[in-house]
Design an enzyme around this catalytic site. Sequence first.
Site, PDB file in Angstrom:
ATOM      1  N   ARG A  11      72.246  99.435  19.760  1.00 24.25           N
ATOM      2  CA  ARG A  11      71.646 100.094  20.865  1.00 24.25           C
ATOM      3  C   ARG A  11      72.545 100.787  22.439  1.00 24.25           C
ATOM      4  O   ARG A  11      72.590 101.888  22.636  1.00 24.25           O
ATOM      5  CB  ARG A  11      70.710  99.466  22.346  1.00 24.25           C
ATOM      6  CG  ARG A  11      70.890  98.685  23.067  1.00 24.25           C
ATOM      7  CD  ARG A  11      69.397  97.521  22.872  1.00 24.25           C
ATOM      8  NE  ARG A  11      69.880  96.947  21.923  1.00 24.25           N
ATOM      9  CZ  ARG A  11      68.725  96.401  20.643  1.00 24.25           C
ATOM     10  NH1 ARG A  11      67.722  98.021  20.970  1.00 24.25           N
ATOM     11  NH2 ARG A  11      68.337  96.017  19.645  1.00 24.25           N
ATOM     12  N   THR A  12      73.170  99.701  22.633  1.00 24.78           N
ATOM     13  CA  THR A  12      74.541 100.421  24.021  1.00 24.78           C
ATOM     14  C   THR A  12      75.206 101.328  22.737  1.00 24.78           C
ATOM     15  O   THR A  12      75.961 102.238  23.233  1.00 24.78           O
ATOM     16  CB  THR A  12      75.629  99.470  23.664  1.00 24.78           C
ATOM     17  OG1 THR A  12      74.657  98.111  24.317  1.00 24.78           O
ATOM     18  CG2 THR A  12      76.536  99.639  24.608  1.00 24.78           C
TER      19      THR A  12
ATOM     20  N   LYS B 145      95.326  95.081  10.487  1.00 27.97           N
ATOM     21  CA  LYS B 145      96.491  95.343  10.422  1.00 27.97           C
ATOM     22  C   LYS B 145      97.350  94.441  11.329  1.00 27.97           C
ATOM     23  O   LYS B 145      98.933  94.567  11.334  1.00 27.97           O
ATOM     24  CB  LYS B 145      97.606  96.900   9.545  1.00 27.97           C
ATOM     25  CG  LYS B 145      96.645  97.483   8.864  1.00 27.97           C
ATOM     26  CD  LYS B 145      96.977  98.773   8.469  1.00 27.97           C
ATOM     27  CE  LYS B 145      95.909  99.888   7.159  1.00 27.97           C
ATOM     28  NZ  LYS B 145      96.718 101.131   7.941  1.00 27.97           N
TER      29      LYS B 145
ATOM     30  N   ARG C  38      83.924  98.221  23.722  1.00 24.90           N
ATOM     31  CA  ARG C  38      82.830  97.032  23.763  1.00 24.90           C
ATOM     32  C   ARG C  38      84.507  95.966  23.199  1.00 24.90           C
ATOM     33  O   ARG C  38      84.843  96.070  21.926  1.00 24.90           O
ATOM     34  CB  ARG C  38      82.311  96.339  22.682  1.00 24.90           C
ATOM     35  CG  ARG C  38      81.493  94.925  23.083  1.00 24.90           C
ATOM     36  CD  ARG C  38      79.821  95.142  21.617  1.00 24.90           C
ATOM     37  NE  ARG C  38      79.146  94.870  22.931  1.00 24.90           N
ATOM     38  CZ  ARG C  38      77.654  95.371  23.147  1.00 24.90           C
ATOM     39  NH1 ARG C  38      76.811  95.092  21.974  1.00 24.90           N
ATOM     40  NH2 ARG C  38      76.811  95.924  23.532  1.00 24.90           N
TER      41      ARG C  38
ATOM     42  N   HIS D  66      79.213  93.907  31.293  1.00 30.28           N
ATOM     43  CA  HIS D  66      78.258  94.794  30.791  1.00 30.28           C
ATOM     44  C   HIS D  66      77.390  96.212  31.784  1.00 30.28           C
ATOM     45  O   HIS D  66      76.213  95.477  31.572  1.00 30.28           O
ATOM     46  CB  HIS D  66      77.408  93.683  29.432  1.00 30.28           C
ATOM     47  CG  HIS D  66      76.493  95.182  28.947  1.00 30.28           C
ATOM     48  ND1 HIS D  66      77.029  96.336  28.844  1.00 30.28           N
ATOM     49  CD2 HIS D  66      76.247  94.930  27.536  1.00 30.28           C
ATOM     50  CE1 HIS D  66      76.267  97.152  27.438  1.00 30.28           C
ATOM     51  NE2 HIS D  66      75.807  96.127  26.876  1.00 30.28           N
TER      52      HIS D  66
END
Lengths: 305, 305, 305
Positions: free
Chosen positions: B53-54, B82, B103, B131
Amino acid sequence: MRQDHLITATQLSRADIETVLDQAAEIAADPQAWAESHFGSVLALCFFEPSTRTKMSFDTAMKRLGGTTTDMGTVESSSVKKGESLADTVRVIEGYADAIVLRHPSEGSAQMASEFVDVPVINAGDGAGQHPSQTLLDLYTIRENAGLDDLSIGIMGDLKYGRTVHSLADALTNFDIRQHFISPESLRLPRNVRYDLHEAGAQVREHTELDGVLPELDVLYVTRIQRERFPDESEYRKIAGEYQIDADLLSEAKENLTVMHPLPRVDEIAPDVDKTTHAKYFEQAHNGLPVRMALLDSLLGGDDK
Amino acid sequence: MRQDHLITATQLSRADIETVLDQAAEIAADPQAWAESHFGSVLALCFFEPSTRTKMSFDTAMKRLGGTTTDMGTVESSSVKKGESLADTVRVIEGYADAIVLRHPSEGSAQMASEFVDVPVINAGDGAGQHPSQTLLDLYTIRENAGLDDLSIGIMGDLKYGRTVHSLADALTNFDIRQHFISPESLRLPRNVRYDLHEAGAQVREHTELDGVLPELDVLYVTRIQRERFPDESEYRKIAGEYQIDADLLSEAKENLTVMHPLPRVDEIAPDVDKTTHAKYFEQAHNGLPVRMALLDSLLGGDDK
Amino acid sequence: MRQDHLITATQLSRADIETVLDQAAEIAADPQAWAESHFGSVLALCFFEPSTRTKMSFDTAMKRLGGTTTDMGTVESSSVKKGESLADTVRVIEGYADAIVLRHPSEGSAQMASEFVDVPVINAGDGAGQHPSQTLLDLYTIRENAGLDDLSIGIMGDLKYGRTVHSLADALTNFDIRQHFISPESLRLPRNVRYDLHEAGAQVREHTELDGVLPELDVLYVTRIQRERFPDESEYRKIAGEYQIDADLLSEAKENLTVMHPLPRVDEIAPDVDKTTHAKYFEQAHNGLPVRMALLDSLLGGDDK
């Protein structure tokens, strides 16, 4: 450039290269002028191997031209898992998109794909083969910082497997540039690449140490030595440690030395180099945007839509 | 809000919050008025952890402002695999995009990233940290349903690890709101969060059971108790079972109680609550769209070409 | 078509089908006329299973209508991993998007999802159930190449698990078409599909070999026999080998036989067929674009702002 596909750096003449770089410079100077130039066109992103900067810069290049992209997704989330051939995959995708960017683990895959479809194919890396759009942004960065004639460039690290190195070395033969290759014996430039350079009349020298040649370089192009190339962790550490640079070491270099790296880096360039005026590797990555905008504009041509 | 980055809820004053919420309300009332407001801008979506949803609400927020997005993809499909550092990744991506949503599993990562780049960074969750855009949509939902003053709010579930809870509790101290924290002893609010609330003069009480406090609540904010926090499956089941709500239990609540949840839910809220007038968690998720449109508009500012 | 959702091929009348196909033909003739018709609309792509062509063709169909898409990503990168129900996922996503395309491993999932949301849901494959947009592009391809009346069509391969086959067989009952089903005994059309065809008055015959029926076919629709359906590799090889076609075998067919395949193919159709005039499977995949543009235009209707 009036070509159907971009598969290798060798297909590019000096005039082709300069046309793209000139247009990239125009775009960089006024990107807004191009913001709607390819409205309605769709670019397919077909990455059979991981990528961040190449994929994101093609993605945003297309969008900043007003177009859109469609992403094949990872191999795990696609029909490739069901055993589809690359030829079938690209023949399907050409029905949805106006051009295809392809990264694939097999050398020669982009050439093969281009033979099956009518839309332009751009090789974004085929195994240990070529990565010509990387070469164009490398050349753009060299030109912006040091010009493209009467230069000494050092190319250091994994010269055996590094496809960016092979594409770049090829392309540099179009210019009056002395190429110094610096690597451990086990990661020398492959014989066929050396042969091609020799045939092209390139000014080439090979070294196993940076020390002797550093003072005369105008550009130092560093590449990553990959852990997985070595059977033995300690052997890797020893070798990798010898081909790292830091700010201290660069005190031996010309004041206006340009340091480049195709990224991602791990330990090849110490973070203390980032703050020096030599560091151009982030600028180099950013140059991917105008260069790929120019490239896409050229390949989509008047046929877009 | 005239700030460069959005890293924590604590950086937001009451005036900052109200500016964003007011604009979100304007956008919700007439989204078409904003449909071309950021044409030509590109937002980078950098999700180092799973998200639905974010990510989708930032993605569609940018598109409904007329802009586009570019997705870093999963960690597995990117250069991170990498060994690239986060600082390098964001320094490359700032060359392609006008803002970055990040995030990342490490607390403090968004703050660190913001120190390396010139484009706005929005923290979309940094480990157990913050958040803040979730907090803004939570506040928007509370304001729409219950106003933002003289309220009692209950926050229940995993208060120890839940970053949405930490951001929300911080932000609520800007308003005349009584905060009730309901959790098992082992999942209490962390000491540092309690300390910050105390310092801010918040009206805080802690409970281990919902029963006693439910009748006085105007808002009940439920969070998920995660299986992986418990060494023992049976211990998890026992604890989780005590912090679940259903329609029957809500008969003890105020008639206009607003029930919220950051989603995804598993068993914390029984499906029979969905049909009650208390259920606002889907509305809450949907509010992510206008709130993030307002936030992006604010951060992209007049600089978006 | 004036319906809210597209869940099964059985919901489509002959008139519905012809309306979509007629519009698809209009779009194919002049795609530019539609290039801005759904500007500002967002389509959510929710693929709980791998897909290349279905996902990319819905993605590009929406974009070539001037709209945008938002991708849920793979199950691994989404909240589904955290245990969220499909009903919750789609109820959240309807807040961000104007329509939802759903592929899910469970039969009946699209129907269920459509009952929870107010935006149109398009079933892009629900387990062994239905895949109606594939059916529409199949019908479009048949109509373009052979018309839709007084035809003999052979459908060959895995008729038991192939959802494209079930959707197509249902839809063909709207037309004067003789259906020949060719498969090993173990992969026969399921009893319930046969029953439905019988009830609809379809002209159906079943065969275990292609040989006898090939000369009378106007269309041959080949599907993939999946390795994983067989407990034993050698059994798979033996069966699969009997239901493969090549250019030599097609010398027995009508000159204007149309060969189709939903793709991806593995070995069912030899590459030497690609060059014959029979091969229409890439054209068929490409028809997904105008057909899905027509479908989206119909479902988004005048409500798309």
